[in-house]
Scaffold this active site. Sequence first.
Site: not given
Length: 293
Positions: A53, A106, A136
């Site tokens: 995010k 990630h 988020s």
Amino acid sequence: MSAELASRGGEGTRMFKFRGVFFMPEIYKPEILEQVEDFSVRDDDVFVVTYPKSGTTWMQNIIALMYMEGDVKQFENIVIAQKVPWLEVQLNVIQARPSPRQICSHLPYHLMPKEFRDKRSKVIYVMRNPKDTLVSFYYFYNMVKHLDTPKDFQDFLENFINGQVFIGSWFEHVRGWQENNHPNMLWLTYEEMKKDLPAVVRRISKFVGKHLTEEQLLAVVKHSSFKAMKASPTVNKENLDSVFDLTKGKFMRKGKVGDWKNHFTVAQSEWFDTIYHERMARLDLDFTWDMPQ
């Protein structure tokens, strides 16, 4: 195998831990995460790395368009994960691709491939101010079928600060990448992308050595606006109803800077600030915490 089931209580807790980091089942597999360590990195690979995010899909879209010279029609019906695949999920897809490969991840620094530290591959790391990242992420958690729905914002705030969330601690992720600076890294923030996207796209183009005409650069910018991406089903992940409960909202929500002010109480904000300054001391980070919309 370095994986264990997560023990955060509650019905539906399905995350597992791999070498100290939380992952979602169904999407992530311990055996694939094990194989990442020995992944063969090429000198012309371009990695997009983010904490969740923080502008991941945005940067995937920019990089994909850049290598297609801004021609969105070449892949308008191809989902974003096929354009710039995930290292920790789509390893076989990436290994079969011709160079130059564009790869997304990630992963924290310590889970990246061993060869990654010695190659001339390029890394674009995108950061976002952690309060907006948290907000988020909170809405993301409410949509994802493979994650527990938070009890409330306070509950998620505590889990985020304690690293009890998918991909673990934001603080450790950013610190890990900052302190183990890869020799070929471009550091960007979500906020500077919001302020001046054309300038950022030009920086990226120069960094990866992709020489585009002005018309092509402007096409990349045009098709990477929040409005354009939100309107694209393949970018906004409207095909992933097996992962997202789309009755609870869109994958791309607001894309604003400073939306955290609509969610944090004064006490929550002050508590977060104290922890931020303790954990991120001595790091040269420069976030924009709010800006006119």
